[in-house]
Design a protein around this motif. Structure first.
Motif, mmCIF file in Angstrom:
data_model
loop_
_atom_site.group_PDB
_atom_site.id
_atom_site.type_symbol
_atom_site.label_atom_id
_atom_site.label_comp_id
_atom_site.label_asym_id
_atom_site.label_seq_id
_atom_site.Cartn_x
_atom_site.Cartn_y
_atom_site.Cartn_z
ATOM 1 N N SER A 186 31.094 45.191 37.522
ATOM 2 C CA SER A 186 32.146 46.190 37.647
ATOM 3 C C SER A 186 32.174 46.678 39.086
ATOM 4 C CB SER A 186 31.908 47.362 36.681
ATOM 5 O OG SER A 186 30.701 48.034 36.986
ATOM 6 N N GLU A 227 37.386 51.487 37.770
ATOM 7 C CA GLU A 227 37.128 50.319 36.922
ATOM 8 C C GLU A 227 35.944 50.508 35.984
ATOM 9 O OE1 GLU A 227 35.486 45.805 37.497
ATOM 10 O OE2 GLU A 227 36.668 46.666 39.134
ATOM 11 N N ILE A 230 36.616 52.161 32.486
ATOM 12 C CA ILE A 230 37.557 51.602 31.515
ATOM 13 C C ILE A 230 37.034 51.709 30.085
ATOM 14 C CG2 ILE A 230 38.637 49.466 30.689
ATOM 15 C CD1 ILE A 230 38.955 48.600 33.591
ATOM 16 N N LYS A 234 38.561 54.007 26.946
ATOM 17 C CA LYS A 234 39.006 53.351 25.710
ATOM 18 C C LYS A 234 38.262 53.863 24.489
ATOM 19 C CE LYS A 234 40.598 48.813 27.379
ATOM 20 N NZ LYS A 234 40.334 47.347 27.341
ATOM 21 N N ALA A 246 43.010 54.654 39.261
ATOM 22 C CA ALA A 246 43.651 53.355 39.444
ATOM 23 C C ALA A 246 44.746 53.183 38.388
ATOM 24 C CB ALA A 246 42.609 52.252 39.301
ATOM 25 N N PRO A 247 45.836 52.495 38.736
ATOM 26 C CA PRO A 247 46.945 52.323 37.794
ATOM 27 C C PRO A 247 46.520 51.732 36.452
ATOM 28 C CG PRO A 247 47.624 51.664 39.989
ATOM 29 C CD PRO A 247 46.148 51.928 40.062
ATOM 30 N N PHE A 248 45.587 50.756 36.464
ATOM 31 C CA PHE A 248 45.180 50.141 35.203
ATOM 32 C C PHE A 248 44.475 51.130 34.280
ATOM 33 C CE2 PHE A 248 41.881 49.009 38.397
ATOM 34 C CZ PHE A 248 40.778 49.644 37.849
ATOM 35 N N LEU A 249 43.830 52.147 34.844
ATOM 36 C CA LEU A 249 43.166 53.143 34.001
ATOM 37 C C LEU A 249 44.199 54.106 33.410
ATOM 38 C CD1 LEU A 249 40.144 53.631 33.304
ATOM 39 C CD2 LEU A 249 40.260 55.616 34.812
ATOM 40 N N LYS A 250 45.194 54.450 34.192
ATOM 41 C CA LYS A 250 46.258 55.323 33.696
ATOM 42 C C LYS A 250 47.001 54.670 32.531
ATOM 43 C CE LYS A 250 47.133 57.726 38.079
ATOM 44 N NZ LYS A 250 48.109 57.986 39.157
ATOM 45 N N GLU A 251 47.124 53.347 32.577
ATOM 46 C CA GLU A 251 47.846 52.637 31.530
ATOM 47 C C GLU A 251 47.160 52.726 30.169
ATOM 48 O OE1 GLU A 251 48.443 48.645 32.787
ATOM 49 O OE2 GLU A 251 49.801 49.180 34.435
ATOM 50 N N ILE A 252 45.833 52.834 30.154
ATOM 51 C CA ILE A 252 45.117 52.841 28.879
ATOM 52 C C ILE A 252 44.683 54.244 28.457
ATOM 53 C CG2 ILE A 252 44.244 50.500 29.251
ATOM 54 C CD1 ILE A 252 41.531 51.734 29.932
#
Length: 275
Positions: A186, A227, A230, A234, A246-252
């Motif tokens: 990670s 990262e 994550i 979840k 980070a955008p990917f964390l906001k998405e989930i």
């Protein structure tokens, strides 16, 4: 939504501001939660020794998820609740591979960082901020040769880190490590990789601690920005991403609060817990 009884908090970029300080507003929110019987749990890639004193010394902060979930600890009793570590052999193999590249690496053994002077004297070369350099310098023990120290000690390794100046090389080595299949990779910064033993995730650490305390997943809340957060975002009953995440964390995430510079932790705690 279930009543929140445990709040897990990433530190850098989340609970702490860019100067690595704990704001008065966030401190107030944590103390208010503790007064209501809610567990406040640092959840970090750092070891117990790397948790800042202003956080660790808050009365009532007893448990911590450390080294990305590699160790869940009871700091009051000095007990390990769960662990997923690396073997000396795994660590040495990865370090010998890293020796072929222009990178800096170190490791943690029994909560203590181990490094070499050739790395510590060139931290500026890896684009590390003043705050990060201060943390590294205060948490590392210097040895002539890390590999030989780990080989000689024969002890399990908490985790290891590799720092890069070249992002392309970072991704190349990440792919090589992922192909091994016996470690988890990670990152908490744009120029590093963190290598843990299989099973070491913040999300797994959160669930292990909740089970230890007799709590359900639904009774947990978690905050993060990067990262290595994550799995925790979840797994938590309520996963909160920072405004600077980070955008990917906001998405989930279940909810996005304001940034760590705007006391985003306190803002979300006020909204969902202290309402």
């Amino acid at each position: 939504m279930a009543e929140i009884k445990l709040i897990a908090l990433d530190l850098d970029g989340t609970l702490l501001n860019e100067n690595k300080d704990l704001s008065e507003e966030n401190l107030w929110a944590l103390k208010e939660c503790i007064a209501r019987g809610i567990y406040i749990v640092p959840a970090t890639g750092r070891t117990v020794y790397g948790i800042p004193e202003p956080v660790k010394n808050i009365p009532g902060v007893r448990y911590a998820i450390t080294i990305n979930g590699g160790k869940v600890v009871d700091m009051e009793e000095n007990n390990i609740i769960s662990s997923s570590l690396m073997t000396p052999e795994q660590t040495i193999e990865i370090m010998e591979m890293a020796e072929k590249y222009p990178v800096m690496y170190d490791a943690y053994v029994e909560g203590r960082g181990v490094s070499e002077a050739r790395f510590m004297n060139h931290l500026d070369d890896y684009g590390l901020s003043e705050g990060v350099q201060k943390i590294i310098k205060s948490t590392r023990q210097i040895y002539p040769n890390i590999i030989e120290e780990i080989r000689k000690g024969g002890r399990m390794v908490d985790k290891m880190c590799i720092f890069f100046t070249d992002k392309k090389l970072r991704e190349e080595i990440r792919q090589l490590l992922n192909k091994r299949g016996d470690v988890l990779v990670s990152s908490s910064m744009g120029n590093n990789l963190e290598i843990n033993g299989l099973g070491a995730t913040k999300g797994g650490g959160l669930l292990n601690l909740a089970a230890h305390l007799g709590l359900s997943r639904e009774e947990t809340m978690a905050f993060g920005d990067g990262e290595n957060d994550i799995t925790m975002i979840k797994q938590a009953g309520l996963g909160v991403a920072m405004g600077n995440a980070a955008p990917f964390l906001k998405e989930i995430a279940d909810y996005i609060t304001v940034s760590n510079e705007e006391d985003g932790v306190a803002a979300a705690i006020r909204k969902f817990v202290l309402k």
